[in-house]
Design a protein around this motif. Structure first.
Motif, PDB file in Angstrom:
ATOM      1  N   ASP A  97       0.870  -1.166   0.000  1.00 54.89           N
ATOM      2  CA  ASP A  97       0.000   0.000   0.000  1.00 54.89           C
ATOM      3  C   ASP A  97       0.910   1.219   0.000  1.00 54.89           C
ATOM      4  O   ASP A  97       2.011   1.174   0.555  1.00 54.89           O
ATOM      5  CB  ASP A  97      -0.899   0.023   1.243  1.00 54.89           C
ATOM      6  CG  ASP A  97      -1.899  -1.119   1.251  1.00 54.89           C
ATOM      7  OD1 ASP A  97      -2.409  -1.462   0.166  1.00 54.89           O
ATOM      8  OD2 ASP A  97      -2.161  -1.674   2.336  1.00 54.89           O
ATOM      9  N   PHE A  98       0.457   2.295  -0.628  1.00 52.86           N
ATOM     10  CA  PHE A  98       1.281   3.498  -0.672  1.00 52.86           C
ATOM     11  C   PHE A  98       1.091   4.291   0.608  1.00 52.86           C
ATOM     12  O   PHE A  98      -0.022   4.594   1.004  1.00 52.86           O
ATOM     13  CB  PHE A  98       0.942   4.358  -1.894  1.00 52.86           C
ATOM     14  CG  PHE A  98       1.353   3.680  -3.174  1.00 52.86           C
ATOM     15  CD1 PHE A  98       2.690   3.588  -3.521  1.00 52.86           C
ATOM     16  CD2 PHE A  98       0.401   3.111  -4.003  1.00 52.86           C
ATOM     17  CE1 PHE A  98       3.070   2.946  -4.686  1.00 52.86           C
ATOM     18  CE2 PHE A  98       0.770   2.476  -5.162  1.00 52.86           C
ATOM     19  CZ  PHE A  98       2.113   2.380  -5.500  1.00 52.86           C
ATOM     20  N   GLY A  99       2.215   4.582   1.265  1.00 55.57           N
ATOM     21  CA  GLY A  99       2.193   5.360   2.495  1.00 55.57           C
ATOM     22  C   GLY A  99       2.346   6.829   2.203  1.00 55.57           C
ATOM     23  O   GLY A  99       2.829   7.228   1.145  1.00 55.57           O
TER      24      GLY A  99
ATOM     25  N   HIS B 190       4.542   1.311   1.534  1.00 54.45           N
ATOM     26  CA  HIS B 190       5.736   1.687   0.794  1.00 54.45           C
ATOM     27  C   HIS B 190       5.585   3.162   0.420  1.00 54.45           C
ATOM     28  O   HIS B 190       4.569   3.572  -0.124  1.00 54.45           O
ATOM     29  CB  HIS B 190       5.882   0.840  -0.473  1.00 54.45           C
ATOM     30  CG  HIS B 190       7.042   1.216  -1.319  1.00 54.45           C
ATOM     31  ND1 HIS B 190       8.338   1.006  -0.940  1.00 54.45           N
ATOM     32  CD2 HIS B 190       7.100   1.827  -2.531  1.00 54.45           C
ATOM     33  CE1 HIS B 190       9.154   1.448  -1.871  1.00 54.45           C
ATOM     34  NE2 HIS B 190       8.432   1.946  -2.854  1.00 54.45           N
ATOM     35  N   VAL B 191       6.618   3.960   0.745  1.00 54.37           N
ATOM     36  CA  VAL B 191       6.568   5.384   0.455  1.00 54.37           C
ATOM     37  C   VAL B 191       7.519   5.656  -0.717  1.00 54.37           C
ATOM     38  O   VAL B 191       8.673   5.250  -0.706  1.00 54.37           O
ATOM     39  CB  VAL B 191       7.017   6.213   1.694  1.00 54.37           C
ATOM     40  CG1 VAL B 191       7.053   7.694   1.374  1.00 54.37           C
ATOM     41  CG2 VAL B 191       6.076   5.934   2.859  1.00 54.37           C
TER      42      VAL B 191
ATOM     43  N   GLU C  43       7.540   7.792   8.096  1.00 57.00           N
ATOM     44  CA  GLU C  43       7.382   6.873   9.230  1.00 57.00           C
ATOM     45  C   GLU C  43       6.593   5.626   8.835  1.00 57.00           C
ATOM     46  O   GLU C  43       6.736   4.573   9.447  1.00 57.00           O
ATOM     47  CB  GLU C  43       6.677   7.556  10.414  1.00 57.00           C
ATOM     48  CG  GLU C  43       7.467   8.637  11.086  1.00 57.00           C
ATOM     49  CD  GLU C  43       7.369   9.974  10.328  1.00 57.00           C
ATOM     50  OE1 GLU C  43       6.319  10.262   9.717  1.00 57.00           O
ATOM     51  OE2 GLU C  43       8.358  10.714  10.347  1.00 57.00           O
ATOM     52  N   ASP C  44       5.741   5.734   7.817  1.00 59.76           N
ATOM     53  CA  ASP C  44       4.943   4.591   7.362  1.00 59.76           C
ATOM     54  C   ASP C  44       5.765   3.576   6.570  1.00 59.76           C
ATOM     55  O   ASP C  44       5.377   2.413   6.476  1.00 59.76           O
ATOM     56  CB  ASP C  44       3.788   5.063   6.462  1.00 59.76           C
ATOM     57  CG  ASP C  44       2.679   5.742   7.238  1.00 59.76           C
ATOM     58  OD1 ASP C  44       2.647   5.588   8.474  1.00 59.76           O
ATOM     59  OD2 ASP C  44       1.854   6.417   6.602  1.00 59.76           O
ATOM     60  N   ASP C  45       6.870   4.026   5.976  1.00 64.33           N
ATOM     61  CA  ASP C  45       7.641   3.163   5.077  1.00 64.33           C
ATOM     62  C   ASP C  45       8.044   1.855   5.775  1.00 64.33           C
ATOM     63  O   ASP C  45       8.572   1.860   6.878  1.00 64.33           O
ATOM     64  CB  ASP C  45       8.886   3.902   4.578  1.00 64.33           C
ATOM     65  CG  ASP C  45       9.468   3.240   3.341  1.00 64.33           C
ATOM     66  OD1 ASP C  45       8.718   2.545   2.623  1.00 64.33           O
ATOM     67  OD2 ASP C  45      10.681   3.430   3.101  1.00 64.33           O
ATOM     68  N   ASP C  46       7.781   0.745   5.114  1.00 66.29           N
ATOM     69  CA  ASP C  46       8.113  -0.601   5.589  1.00 66.29           C
ATOM     70  C   ASP C  46       7.460  -0.946   6.923  1.00 66.29           C
ATOM     71  O   ASP C  46       8.043  -1.630   7.763  1.00 66.29           O
ATOM     72  CB  ASP C  46       9.637  -0.802   5.684  1.00 66.29           C
ATOM     73  CG  ASP C  46      10.277  -0.961   4.308  1.00 66.29           C
ATOM     74  OD1 ASP C  46       9.576  -1.419   3.384  1.00 66.29           O
ATOM     75  OD2 ASP C  46      11.465  -0.638   4.174  1.00 66.29           O
ATOM     76  N   THR C  47       6.237  -0.473   7.117  1.00 66.63           N
ATOM     77  CA  THR C  47       5.464  -0.899   8.275  1.00 66.63           C
ATOM     78  C   THR C  47       4.230  -1.650   7.776  1.00 66.63           C
ATOM     79  O   THR C  47       3.828  -1.523   6.618  1.00 66.63           O
ATOM     80  CB  THR C  47       5.020   0.288   9.161  1.00 66.63           C
ATOM     81  OG1 THR C  47       4.199   1.154   8.387  1.00 66.63           O
ATOM     82  CG2 THR C  47       6.215   1.039   9.720  1.00 66.63           C
ATOM     83  N   VAL C  48       3.634  -2.412   8.651  1.00 68.00           N
ATOM     84  CA  VAL C  48       2.463  -3.211   8.301  1.00 68.00           C
ATOM     85  C   VAL C  48       1.266  -2.275   8.139  1.00 68.00           C
ATOM     86  O   VAL C  48       0.942  -1.503   9.046  1.00 68.00           O
ATOM     87  CB  VAL C  48       2.192  -4.275   9.393  1.00 68.00           C
ATOM     88  CG1 VAL C  48       0.904  -5.020   9.127  1.00 68.00           C
ATOM     89  CG2 VAL C  48       3.370  -5.239   9.499  1.00 68.00           C
ATOM     90  N   SER C  49       0.610  -2.377   6.974  1.00 64.91           N
ATOM     91  CA  SER C  49      -0.564  -1.545   6.714  1.00 64.91           C
ATOM     92  C   SER C  49      -1.859  -2.314   6.966  1.00 64.91           C
ATOM     93  O   SER C  49      -2.885  -1.705   7.277  1.00 64.91           O
ATOM     94  CB  SER C  49      -0.547  -1.012   5.281  1.00 64.91           C
ATOM     95  OG  SER C  49      -0.571  -2.087   4.360  1.00 64.91           O
ATOM     96  N   ALA C  50      -1.831  -3.611   6.829  1.00 67.31           N
ATOM     97  CA  ALA C  50      -3.024  -4.429   7.085  1.00 67.31           C
ATOM     98  C   ALA C  50      -2.579  -5.845   7.439  1.00 67.31           C
ATOM     99  O   ALA C  50      -1.610  -6.359   6.869  1.00 67.31           O
ATOM    100  CB  ALA C  50      -3.931  -4.454   5.866  1.00 67.31           C
TER     101      ALA C  50
END
Length: 182
Positions: free
Chosen positions: A144-146, A179-180, A150-157
């Motif tokens: 998913d696009f962040g 992924h940002v 801070e969102d980069d390479d974190t779990v989105s779902a």
């Protein structure tokens, strides 16, 4: 017979014997003493061989006990892992039912027993939105696009929760990852 006894014997016989007889007796006594010394040395060597053998056998026994304990622990861990793997589909169904609020009040006792069984097996659920993506614990099924760094390479779902024990990951969490774009 020790050397003092041999000397005493020689002195006692020497009173009425010739010098040749005394020398012959001393020669026999010396030969007998030499023979006893050789026998003593042989017995000492044999004793050391027995002691060495016993020490080797004891070390082998201690090592075997350690190996048996390690094998038993590995078998116990393997058994818990297999039980956990067989149990996971039921846990997934239970989690979906709990999330939907569809567990009747009469089933709450059974749900508690299942949760207790999870604890007894040493199972721990993991995989939460926002935690850093770890390929050793997560299986990425999409991106998913962040919007922020801070969102980069974190779990989105979390599509399916992961499970682990003290021995390691039983099943990785199936997730989507932010992924940002740079």
């Amino acid at each position: 017979m020790d050397e003092d006894e041999v000397t005493f014997e020689t002195e006692r016989v020497a009173d009425g014997a010739s010098e040749e007889d005394v020398e012959a007796m001393e020669s026999r006594a010396g030969a007998k003493a030499d023979k006893l010394k050789r026998e003593l040395e042989a017995v000492k060597r044999e004793k050391q061989e027995y002691l060495d053998g016993w020490q080797r056998a004891k070390a082998d026994y201690v090592n075997a006990l350690k190996r048996f304990e390690e094998e038993r622990a590995a078998a116990r861990s393997q058994g818990a892992l297999k039980a956990a793997q067989a149990f996971l589909p039921a846990l997934d169904s239970l989690a979906r039912a709990e999330a939907a609020g569809g567990i009747p009040e009469g089933m709450q006792g059974i749900v508690k027993q299942l949760h207790d069984a999870v604890g007894a097996l040493g199972l721990e659920r993991f995989g939460e939105v926002g935690e850093p993506f770890d390929p050793g614990h997560h299986e990425a099924l999409g991106q998913d696009f962040g919007t922020s760094k801070e969102d980069d390479d974190t779990v989105s779902a979390v599509l399916e929760a992961g499970w682990r024990t003290a021995a390691g990951v039983v099943r990785p969490a199936k997730v989507r990852v932010y992924h940002v774009e740079n």
